[in-house]
Design a protein around this motif. Structure first.
Motif, PDB file in Angstrom:
ATOM      1  N   LEU A  22      -7.632  -4.658  -0.518  1.00 14.16           N
ATOM      2  CA  LEU A  22      -6.567  -5.254  -2.633  1.00 14.16           C
ATOM      3  C   LEU A  22      -7.847  -6.011  -3.077  1.00 14.16           C
ATOM      4  O   LEU A  22      -7.592  -5.654  -4.663  1.00 14.16           O
TER       5      LEU A  22
ATOM      6  N   LEU B  25      -7.752  -5.544   3.677  1.00 14.76           N
ATOM      7  CA  LEU B  25      -6.935  -4.500   2.855  1.00 14.76           C
ATOM      8  C   LEU B  25      -7.836  -4.334   1.828  1.00 14.76           C
ATOM      9  O   LEU B  25      -7.277  -2.615   1.327  1.00 14.76           O
TER      10      LEU B  25
ATOM     11  N   VAL C  51       0.409  -1.506  -0.152  1.00 14.54           N
ATOM     12  CA  VAL C  51       0.080   0.235  -0.129  1.00 14.54           C
ATOM     13  C   VAL C  51       0.900   1.434   0.338  1.00 14.54           C
ATOM     14  O   VAL C  51       0.251   2.288   0.143  1.00 14.54           O
TER      15      VAL C  51
ATOM     16  N   TRP D 223      -4.941  -8.852   1.242  1.00 14.34           N
ATOM     17  CA  TRP D 223      -5.689  -8.749   0.457  1.00 14.34           C
ATOM     18  C   TRP D 223      -6.797  -8.293   0.650  1.00 14.34           C
ATOM     19  O   TRP D 223      -7.398  -6.989  -0.006  1.00 14.34           O
TER      20      TRP D 223
END
Length: 138
Positions: free
Chosen positions: A137, A135, A25, A132
């Motif tokens: 993502l 977060l 990130v 992932w």
């Protein structure tokens, strides 16, 4: 998204995961601290909080980390928290400190990542998916 990472690392293994998060990130929206920093942070301004805990002495969490979690308990229980830590799989208490974070926060931890020794994104495919997803993502 603003991310707060509080971690403690005895030998650099827990830090290896922090480095992976910054790789994913970037550094612009991340605050990284340790309990030794002794600096007050306004957790309300962060979207995601990651707490890194190594396991030592039969499954224990380091005292300063435990104190920080307890001091911030009420606010942490209202946030998206991911607990992570390293350990050695031959011990029956493998990464028990990660589970202890969830116990202190009464089961409100959104994700847990446990890994052996240094975090390696190529060997930790299941953990990568958890990271992932946490977060956002994926």
């Amino acid at each position: 998204m603003k991310i707060f990472i509080m971690y403690e690392s005895m030998s650099g293994n827990t830090l290896s995961f922090v480095q992976r998060v910054t790789e994913l990130v970037g550094n612009t929206n991340i605050t990284i601290t340790t309990p030794a920093d002794n600096e007050a942070h306004d957790l309300s301004k962060y979207d995601k909080i990651l707490i890194g805990v190594p396991t030592y002495k039969n499954g224990r969490m380091l005292p300063k980390t435990k104190e920080w979690i307890i001091e911030n308990r009420e606010e942490l229980m209202e946030k998206d928290v991911l607990a992570f830590g390293s350990g050695i799989t031959i011990y029956p208490h493998f990464c028990r400190a990660v589970d202890s974070v969830d116990v202190i926060l009464e089961g409100t931890v959104k994700g847990k990542i446990k890994f052996e020794m240094t975090y390696n994104k190529f060997e930790e495919l299941e953990n990568e998916e958890v990271l992932w997803d946490f977060l956002e993502l994926i």
